[in-house]
Design a protein around this motif. Sequence first.
Motif, PDB file in Angstrom:
ATOM      1  N   THR A   1       3.749  71.228  46.532  1.00 15.42           N
ATOM      2  CA  THR A   1       3.546  71.489  47.962  1.00 15.42           C
ATOM      3  C   THR A   1       2.320  70.776  48.518  1.00 15.42           C
ATOM      4  N   ASN A   2       1.470  70.308  47.628  1.00 14.47           N
ATOM      5  CA  ASN A   2       0.287  69.552  48.042  1.00 14.47           C
ATOM      6  C   ASN A   2      -0.247  68.809  46.827  1.00 14.47           C
TER       7      ASN A   2
ATOM      8  N   GLY B   1      -0.903  76.413  39.765  1.00 10.33           N
ATOM      9  CA  GLY B   1      -0.461  77.434  40.709  1.00 10.33           C
ATOM     10  C   GLY B   1      -1.066  78.785  40.369  1.00 10.33           C
TER      11      GLY B   1
ATOM     12  N   GLY C   1       0.238  72.905  43.196  1.00 10.24           N
ATOM     13  CA  GLY C   1      -0.516  71.706  43.518  1.00 10.24           C
ATOM     14  C   GLY C   1      -0.250  70.648  42.459  1.00 10.24           C
TER      15      GLY C   1
ATOM     16  N   GLU D   1      -8.732  75.495  44.031  1.00 13.82           N
ATOM     17  CA  GLU D   1      -9.713  75.065  43.045  1.00 13.82           C
ATOM     18  C   GLU D   1     -10.808  74.187  43.652  1.00 13.82           C
TER      19      GLU D   1
HETATM   20 CL1  6GU Z   1      -3.784  73.191  44.813  1.00 12.37          CL
HETATM   21  N1  6GU Z   1      -3.749  75.395  43.472  1.00 12.37           N
HETATM   22  C1  6GU Z   1      -3.235  76.559  43.104  1.00 12.37           C
HETATM   23  N2  6GU Z   1      -3.921  77.308  42.231  1.00 12.37           N
HETATM   24  N3  6GU Z   1      -2.069  77.022  43.543  1.00 12.37           N
HETATM   25  C2  6GU Z   1      -1.397  76.271  44.417  1.00 12.37           C
HETATM   26  C3  6GU Z   1      -1.863  75.048  44.839  1.00 12.37           C
HETATM   27  C4  6GU Z   1      -3.098  74.643  44.334  1.00 12.37           C
HETATM   28  N4  6GU Z   1      -0.962  74.529  45.703  1.00 12.37           N
HETATM   29  C5  6GU Z   1       0.032  75.400  45.796  1.00 12.37           C
HETATM   30  N5  6GU Z   1      -0.211  76.456  45.018  1.00 12.37           N
END
Ligand code: 6GU
Length: 287
Positions: free
Chosen positions: A244-245, A220, A120, A203
Amino acid sequence: HAKNDKYTFETLTQTANYLKKHVSFTPKIGIICGSGLGSLADSVENKIEIPYENIPHFPRSTVKGHVGELVFGYLSGVPVVCMRGRFHYYEGYPLWKCAMPVRVMKLLGVEHLIITNAAGGLNANYKVGDIMLVRDHINLMGFAGNNPLQGPNDERFGPRFPPMNKAYDRDVIKAARNIAKDLGLEKNIHEGVYTCLGGPNFETVAELKMLKMLGADTVGMSTVHEVITARHCNLNVFAFSLITNMCVFDYDCEEDPNHEEVIDVGKMREVVLQNFVKRVVKHIAET
Ligand code: 6GU
């Protein structure tokens, strides 16, 4: 988790010896494929694929979108071994088990590790699909007293108190930046700080604000414990996050983060990342 049933040097040597029996060359570079990034292993030539369940003492993958196999072969003519599918803390494995394949790679003769993850984006300058080269990390699980190196130390792997201030090879980062520019990705390449939480939930807004305040650029659920284990046994490390976001700091946002978008973005960037990694592999092998 019991700390005393950690893999011994002898156990991991058995694992490495099994693999050496099935593969006639010594991989120079190990590659850990992140979520949705398993296609990095697809571009390997003359593949020898060995499912985790066939490998003595190997844990098994349990997540959808993560198959589990080692892929041996050549990238840019360089002998490599890829992990298609990694082990995550949220699957229930202790950190030393998640990072176990790193030591197996070391025993196979691997010298460099390329670690990838889907993450993220916390840094507002990042966009979905961008690449962040990892300059540094924050070991948050370590703050909470959890570390893959806990328990008796075996000096055959490395020292009791390994330094972590030069965890990520600066020369490879510099080269990777240039390679990205060369591939037309100058607007999509960043350098920053990764942090890992245990997961499996994404989160809260308050947690994301805290992570940002701490200086993290991506978040991540992997990588950090693998890097620590790799640096302990003196493997050279290069790591990057695929964004990825973008993390949302707003309670009113309609969209929630989800595993599907994480996988989809990996797929979307498949070819670009294959070319990027091939070029980085070539660079590492030439230096
Ligand atoms: Cl927003 N958080 C976490 N912990 N892992 C992720 C993520 C977010 N997006 C991809 N992997």
